[in-house]
Design a protein around this motif. Structure first.
Motif, PDB file in Angstrom:
ATOM      1  N   ASP A 197       1.981   1.465  -3.525  1.00  0.00           N
ATOM      2  CA  ASP A 197       1.251   1.625  -4.334  1.00  0.00           C
ATOM      3  C   ASP A 197       0.835   3.617  -3.703  1.00  0.00           C
ATOM      4  N   GLU A 198       0.583   3.764  -3.129  1.00  0.00           N
ATOM      5  CA  GLU A 198      -0.074   5.231  -2.165  1.00  0.00           C
ATOM      6  C   GLU A 198       0.857   5.998  -2.531  1.00  0.00           C
ATOM      7  N   LYS A 206      -3.784  10.385   1.473  1.00  0.00           N
ATOM      8  CA  LYS A 206      -3.782   8.848   0.544  1.00  0.00           C
ATOM      9  C   LYS A 206      -3.523   7.925   1.492  1.00  0.00           C
ATOM     10  N   LEU A 207      -3.180   8.128   3.023  1.00  0.00           N
ATOM     11  CA  LEU A 207      -3.322   7.307   4.134  1.00  0.00           C
ATOM     12  C   LEU A 207      -5.159   6.855   4.659  1.00  0.00           C
ATOM     13  N   GLN A 208      -5.134   8.640   4.176  1.00  0.00           N
ATOM     14  CA  GLN A 208      -6.636   8.793   5.278  1.00  0.00           C
ATOM     15  C   GLN A 208      -6.386   8.554   6.581  1.00  0.00           C
ATOM     16  N   LYS A 237       1.018  -1.571  -0.103  1.00  0.00           N
ATOM     17  CA  LYS A 237      -0.503   0.680  -0.069  1.00  0.00           C
ATOM     18  C   LYS A 237       0.781   1.320  -0.128  1.00  0.00           C
TER      19      LYS A 237
END
Length: 70
Positions: free
Chosen positions: A10-11, A53-55, A7
């Motif tokens: 990707d993010e 992006k990772l909230q 993750k």
């Protein structure tokens, strides 16, 4: 919230990942900005982008991310 290596890759950009790694190692805001050759304002922008992006919604979420990355 579980942040996997996949993750992160990707993010986030490589510089955002590096910033998280240094945060997880206990570096201060100004130390990280110096290491990355950026201003404090740019550092703040990176943190904001990572948060979106990772909230990440609060300090507890940040702590979980930093522990998982460390």
């Amino acid at each position: 919230m579980k942040i996997t290596k996949r993750k992160l890759e990707d993010e986030l950009t490589n510089r955002e990942i590096q910033l998280i790694r240094w945060l997880s190692q206990g570096y201060t805001r100004s130390e990280i900005a110096d290491k990355m050759a950026m201003s404090i304002h740019t550092y703040d922008g990176y943190r904001k982008n990572i948060r979106v992006k990772l909230q990440i919604k609060n300090q507890a979420d940040w702590a979980r991310v930093l522990v998982q990355v460390a």
